[in-house]
Design an enzyme around this catalytic site. Structure first.
Site, mmCIF file in Angstrom:
data_model
loop_
_atom_site.group_PDB
_atom_site.id
_atom_site.type_symbol
_atom_site.label_atom_id
_atom_site.label_comp_id
_atom_site.label_asym_id
_atom_site.label_seq_id
_atom_site.Cartn_x
_atom_site.Cartn_y
_atom_site.Cartn_z
ATOM 1 N N GLU A 254 2.844 -6.096 -6.902
ATOM 2 C CA GLU A 254 3.401 -6.686 -5.365
ATOM 3 C C GLU A 254 2.401 -7.135 -4.716
ATOM 4 O O GLU A 254 1.500 -6.559 -5.009
ATOM 5 C CB GLU A 254 3.506 -5.189 -4.968
ATOM 6 C CG GLU A 254 3.979 -5.025 -3.778
ATOM 7 C CD GLU A 254 3.460 -4.978 -2.440
ATOM 8 O OE1 GLU A 254 3.076 -6.301 -2.200
ATOM 9 O OE2 GLU A 254 2.672 -4.046 -1.812
ATOM 10 N N CYS A 288 0.161 -6.366 3.634
ATOM 11 C CA CYS A 288 2.114 -7.987 2.490
ATOM 12 C C CYS A 288 2.573 -7.976 3.690
ATOM 13 O O CYS A 288 3.012 -8.935 3.552
ATOM 14 C CB CYS A 288 1.517 -6.631 1.567
ATOM 15 S SG CYS A 288 2.412 -4.914 1.687
#
Length: 522
Positions: A254, A288
């Site tokens: 990720e 993020c």
């Protein structure tokens, strides 16, 4: 998520190690004050190998507990987190510089994950019956068994030391794997407390442990485990993948994002502006899926910018404790504030304007003012590269086609958001190039545990959440079970004309799609 520079590593802080060598330690600092708050010993590659070997030896017994047995132990961890919430959050705030309002998101997220995977594990990874695809397989019973990877290594980020480190361990543990965590060297303390409690207070099976260090420790962990989950920057993610390739160890990555928001001319401008203000500055923009760039259709541009600027201008920045007195905290990584300064300076030098913010805050701690930039374009770093701070650039666009073109003009593809009349916004959302889209909302995919959360393009490989988030920690094993006995299957030796002729006729009936060919007619 961009990694910062290495923290200070000191030798012999607490004397010598057991073999007489000076013990290396990582000193941990409070980003809100600059004060040292603790340290952790650096684990050598040999020590990492020992930890992995120990939990590997305990993993078969953990797997044998079954989904329900593992659910009960993880439920005790959930209860411990709730019972010790204030202490855990105090440590988290001290090592991250978060405000209390942001810190309080993490324990409910982890607890929700425990409940979600505990409830659904049997459906996601229990034995699966499969129907034969044709008559040729009808004489066999087909099953899929999901077996865990024996040991999973979780390399966590500094921006969410609990939810994106311990949280990514939950699905692996529920799947039956043992887990070794390597937290960020900037924020190792709160997750270390939780791992200690798993062993010492909860008394759970010895299948969860932690190792500390920088690159060498992470590399040793990759070498020793059977699966790696990494959350962090694309640059480091590529190094993780390259190292794992040496042992053909599967990975889930990720990585970074440059998430766009599109505001259509039929949007609720108040809601869109409020969402953008929170979505670009919560956790000081160190998320993020933070909103980093906004494309607004011309008819509502001026109204949106005025409301966004007013909302961000009201935010109260600083350090707080248990009293929830502030909105925006410090920058956690000492290097990250330098990246934010560089992106803003680059934009201002190229003609952008800061309507609010735009500067590093004077005084102790690492703070950058919540910032709105206008007159920006895609020649500027702030619209191309991951800023990972409380900064957002806003561009005026002619129509939704220009907005989509610019939103998709990026090497990243983690998430996006679209604001507008619901059906129109959904049509636009379906054309964005990313792993998740929130419609008339921001960062909503973080809480949608039933859906996969993963990136496209350079934002990663694999996904967390949903069945994808637990099956990735498993190896699928196909079971083909003969329904009938007998000394010999018709397909086995010896080959005879009669037997092969019969099998050929059966195969023709099963695979041909018209009666003439099924009957072998010319």
């Amino acid at each position: 998520m961009e990694s910062g520079t290495a923290p200070r590593v000191d030798g012999a802080v607490n004397g010598a190690s057991s073999n007489g060598a000076a013990e290396e330690r990582i000193e941990v600092f409070n980003p809100a004050t600059g004060e040292a708050i603790g340290s952790v010993a650096v684990d050598s590659p040999a020590r990492v190998a020992e930890v992995v070997a120990r939990v590997r030896a305990n993993q078969p017994e953990w797997e044998a507990l079954g989904n329900e047995g593992r659910r009960r132990w993880l439920g005790r961890l959930r209860d411990w987190l709730h019972d010790n919430e204030d202490a855990v959050l105090d440590t988290m705030q001290a090592e991250t510089g978060k405000v209390r309002g942001d810190a309080t998101n993490e324990i409910p997220y982890v607890a929700d994950l425990i409940n979600f995977y505990g409830k659904n594990a049997e459906r996601f990874i229990g034995d699966e019956a499969v129907r034969a695809h044709s008559l040729l397989g009808a004489n066999r019973k087909l099953r899929i068994q999901y077996r865990p990877q024996p040991v999973v290594g979780v390399i966590g980020p500094w921006n969410f030391p609990l939810s994106m480190t311990l949280g990514d361990s939950i699905a692996a543990l529920q799947a039956g794997a043992a887990v070794v965590i390597k937290p960020s060297e900037f924020t190792p303390l709160c997750v270390a407390d939780v791992v200690r409690a798993w062993r010492e207070e909860i008394g759970a099976p010895d299948v969860l442990d932690i190792v500390h260090g920088v690159g060498e420790t992470g590399a040793a962990l990759i070498d020793a485990v059977d699966f790696v989950h990494f959350t962090g920057s694309g640059r480091t993610g590529k190094k993780v993948m390259a190292r794992a390739a040496e042992t053909l160890t599967p990975v889930s990555l990720e990585l970074g994002g440059k998430d766009p928001m599109i505001v259509l001319d039929d949007a609720d401008v108040d809601r869109a502006a409020n969402a953008a203000a929170w979505g670009s500055t919560w956790n000081s923009g160190q998320v993020c899926v933070s909103v980093e760039r906004i494309y607004v259709e011309e008819p509502v541009y001026d109204e949106f910018v005025a409301k966004l600027t007013a909302e961000i201008g009201k935010l109260d920045q600083g350090a707080d404790g248990r009293g929830y007195g502030k909105d925006v905290g410090a920058m956690t990584s000492p290097n990250q504030i330098g990246i934010v300064e560089d992106h803003v300076s680059d934009a201002l030098a190229a003609g952008a304007k800061a309507l609010v913010g735009g500067r590093r805050v004077e005084g102790p701690g690492d703070y950058f003012e919540p910032t709105v930039l206008v007159d920006v374009d895609h020649s500027m770093k702030v619209m191309r590269e991951e800023t990972f701070g409380p900064v957002v650039g806003v561009m005026k666009v002619r129509d939704q086609e220009e907005a989509l073109r610019l939103a998709n003009d990026t090497p990243y593809g983690l998430s996006a958001s679209v604001f507008g009349e619901k059906s129109r916004a959904e049509r636009v959302a379906r054309r964005t190039e990313c792993g998740a889209v929130s419609i008339n909302d921001v960062s909503a995919n973080l809480l949608a545990l039933s859906l996969p959360m993963g990136g496209w393009k350079q934002s990663g490989l694999g996904a967390r959440h949903g069945e994808h988030g637990i099956r990735k920690y498993c190896r699928a094993e196909a079971l083909v079970i003969s329904r009938f006995g007998g000394k010999r299957e018709p397909i086995w030796h010896p080959y005879t004309r009669a037997r092969r002729g019969l099998l050929s006729r059966i195969a023709r009936v099963a695979t041909a799609r018209d009666w003439r060919r099924r009957l072998g007619l010319k």
